[in-house]
Enzyme design. Structure first.
Site, short mmCIF file in Angstrom:
data_model
loop_
_atom_site.label_atom_id
_atom_site.label_comp_id
_atom_site.label_asym_id
_atom_site.label_seq_id
_atom_site.Cartn_x
_atom_site.Cartn_y
_atom_site.Cartn_z
N HIS A 101 -1.56 -17.52 -12.62
CA HIS A 101 -2.42 -16.68 -13.18
C HIS A 101 -3.74 -16.57 -13.57
O HIS A 101 -4.17 -16.18 -14.82
CB HIS A 101 -1.08 -17.35 -14.71
CG HIS A 101 -1.28 -16.29 -15.14
ND1 HIS A 101 -0.46 -16.54 -17.24
CD2 HIS A 101 -0.99 -15.18 -16.41
CE1 HIS A 101 -0.25 -15.57 -17.73
NE2 HIS A 101 -1.08 -14.15 -17.17
N ASP A 128 3.26 -15.99 -21.73
CA ASP A 128 3.46 -17.32 -21.53
C ASP A 128 4.59 -18.22 -21.66
O ASP A 128 4.40 -18.52 -23.01
CB ASP A 128 2.73 -17.71 -20.84
CG ASP A 128 2.16 -18.29 -20.00
OD1 ASP A 128 2.72 -19.64 -19.17
OD2 ASP A 128 1.07 -17.99 -19.17
N HIS A 130 3.59 -21.19 -20.77
CA HIS A 130 2.45 -22.21 -21.17
C HIS A 130 1.41 -21.70 -21.80
O HIS A 130 0.98 -20.51 -22.32
CB HIS A 130 1.57 -22.22 -19.26
CG HIS A 130 2.83 -23.28 -19.14
ND1 HIS A 130 3.72 -22.24 -17.69
CD2 HIS A 130 3.54 -24.48 -18.72
CE1 HIS A 130 4.79 -22.89 -17.09
NE2 HIS A 130 4.43 -24.45 -17.62
N ASP A 132 -2.29 -22.10 -21.42
CA ASP A 132 -2.90 -21.11 -19.98
C ASP A 132 -4.64 -21.83 -21.34
O ASP A 132 -5.69 -20.91 -20.04
CB ASP A 132 -2.43 -20.48 -19.94
CG ASP A 132 -1.34 -19.59 -18.83
OD1 ASP A 132 -1.31 -21.47 -18.33
OD2 ASP A 132 -1.18 -19.14 -18.31
N HIS A 145 -4.80 -22.37 -12.35
CA HIS A 145 -3.69 -21.20 -13.42
C HIS A 145 -3.21 -21.88 -14.52
O HIS A 145 -2.36 -21.05 -15.73
CB HIS A 145 -2.26 -20.81 -12.58
CG HIS A 145 -1.02 -21.68 -12.23
ND1 HIS A 145 0.21 -21.57 -12.06
CD2 HIS A 145 -1.53 -23.70 -12.37
CE1 HIS A 145 0.33 -22.56 -11.81
NE2 HIS A 145 -0.32 -23.54 -12.24
N ASP A 232 2.88 -13.71 -17.67
CA ASP A 232 3.59 -14.27 -16.95
C ASP A 232 5.41 -14.37 -16.94
O ASP A 232 5.64 -15.15 -17.62
CB ASP A 232 2.86 -15.85 -16.61
CG ASP A 232 3.69 -17.25 -16.37
OD1 ASP A 232 4.63 -16.85 -15.54
OD2 ASP A 232 1.99 -17.65 -15.92
N ASP A 234 7.14 -17.17 -16.56
CA ASP A 234 7.76 -18.20 -16.06
C ASP A 234 8.06 -18.30 -17.96
O ASP A 234 8.63 -18.94 -17.99
CB ASP A 234 6.76 -18.89 -15.77
CG ASP A 234 5.15 -19.20 -16.34
OD1 ASP A 234 5.35 -18.98 -18.04
OD2 ASP A 234 4.66 -20.14 -16.11
N GLU A 277 2.61 -14.91 -11.03
CA GLU A 277 3.92 -15.78 -11.17
C GLU A 277 5.23 -15.09 -10.22
O GLU A 277 5.61 -16.67 -10.61
CB GLU A 277 3.55 -16.11 -12.51
CG GLU A 277 2.42 -16.69 -12.81
CD GLU A 277 1.54 -18.10 -11.25
OE1 GLU A 277 2.74 -18.78 -10.50
OE2 GLU A 277 0.71 -18.99 -12.30
#
Length: 305
Positions: A101, A128, A130, A132, A145, A232, A234, A277
């Site tokens: 990412h 995402d 997360h 980030d 990332h 992303d 994930d 990702e």
């Protein structure tokens, strides 16, 4: 809906930003999953511009453990931003496939430069698991990332924050985080103070994805020329996207993930799309690559009826 896009694929096979090898193979995985054929099946013009080169590293040990391989990542992102800007100048739609990412710093820099030249402002939807939003001072791992959104909003290494020639690349009031369900302790402070809107999985559960996307898109489009979607995989539940390096259970399911993309397409204001990702080494029979290509189709206007 997006019915007139001339789509230009840009591969960004960066793997230096994360901890798990294999994200660099993401562009190959999506190509093997039939990305070109499935985009063309929508009646859209398509070209594959190839991959942006990734600098080699002289040592397995990074110079700065707080921002691992940031110099090489910045070089890749600078070249990626130039490729994105070139595609936009030709009146085409950038479809960027990572890689980890961290590539988003390059994609958004190219967009910000292109539209900022005429005084335009862009919005950002960041999907995402997360935040980030780490910086070298807060990151527990030093993996870049986990820092790109912070850099885009003006916090982090100058090599990345200044790629667009303007800081921040995107105003926090037009940036939205969607799907978050894991945050590092110290990045929470920056998220709270930045002014960026965040929709966690709890809010998605309570409000429903449709309402979340309506609100998120309104924020990203307010006073802007349009928005970029940085997706992303994930953020999706591992039951539908097992092939990624930072798996966190409890993400969006198949239909919720597609609903994100369908809402994006319906606005007609999507300036560019980025998907990151995908890790074929960790995947199961290319499941995640196949799923990712389907998501791209939805974002580009595929309808059930």
């Amino acid at each position: 809906m997006i019915l007139d896009r001339k789509v230009s694929l840009i591969g960004a096979p960066l793997g230096l930003g994360g901890a798990h090898p294999g994200a660099s193979l993401g562009p190959i995985g999506l190509r093997l999953a039939g990305l070109e054929q499935r985009v063309r099946a929508l009646g859209l013009d398509f070209e594959d511009t190839g991959d942006v080169a990734v600098p080699s590293v002289s040592s397995a040990a990074p110079k700065d453990p707080r921002a691992r391989f940031v110099e090489e990542i910045a070089e890749h992102c600078r070249d990626l931003s130039n490729r994105v800007e070139s595609v936009l100048r030709r009146g085409r739609f950038p479809l960027v496939v990572g890689g980890d990412h961290a590539v988003a710093c390059g994609t958004v820099a190219g967009l910000a430069r292109h539209y900022g030249a005429d005084g335009g402002r862009i919005g950002l939807i960041w999907f995402d698991a997360h935040g980030d939003m780490n910086t070298p001072q807060t990151s527990p791992s030093g993996n870049v990332h986990g820092m790109p959104l912070a850099c885009i909003l003006g916090h982090g290494p100058g090599l990345l924050t200044e790629l667009a020639g303007r800081v921040p690349m995107v105003s926090p009031r037009n940036a939205v985080l969607v799907g978050v369900h894991e945050l590092d302790k110290h990045e929470k402070d920056l998220i709270r103070s930045s002014g960026v809107r965040i929709y966690t999985m709890r809010e998605i559960d309570m409000m429903g994805m449709q309402r979340v996307m309506e609100e998120a898109l309104a924020i990203a489009c307010e006073g802007t020329v349009g928005f970029h979607l940085s997706f992303d995989v994930d953020g999706c539940d591992p039951s539908v996207a097992p092939g990624t390096g930072t798996i966190v259970p409890g993400g969006t399911d198949f239909r919720e993930s597609h609903l994100v993309m369908e809402n994006v397409a319906d606005t007609g204001k999507l300036l560019s799309l980025e998907l990151t990702e995908v890790n074929p080494i960790l995947d199961v029979r290319n499941t995640t690559s196949e799923f990712a290509v389907g998501l791209i189709q939805s974002a580009l206007g595929k309808l059930i009826l």
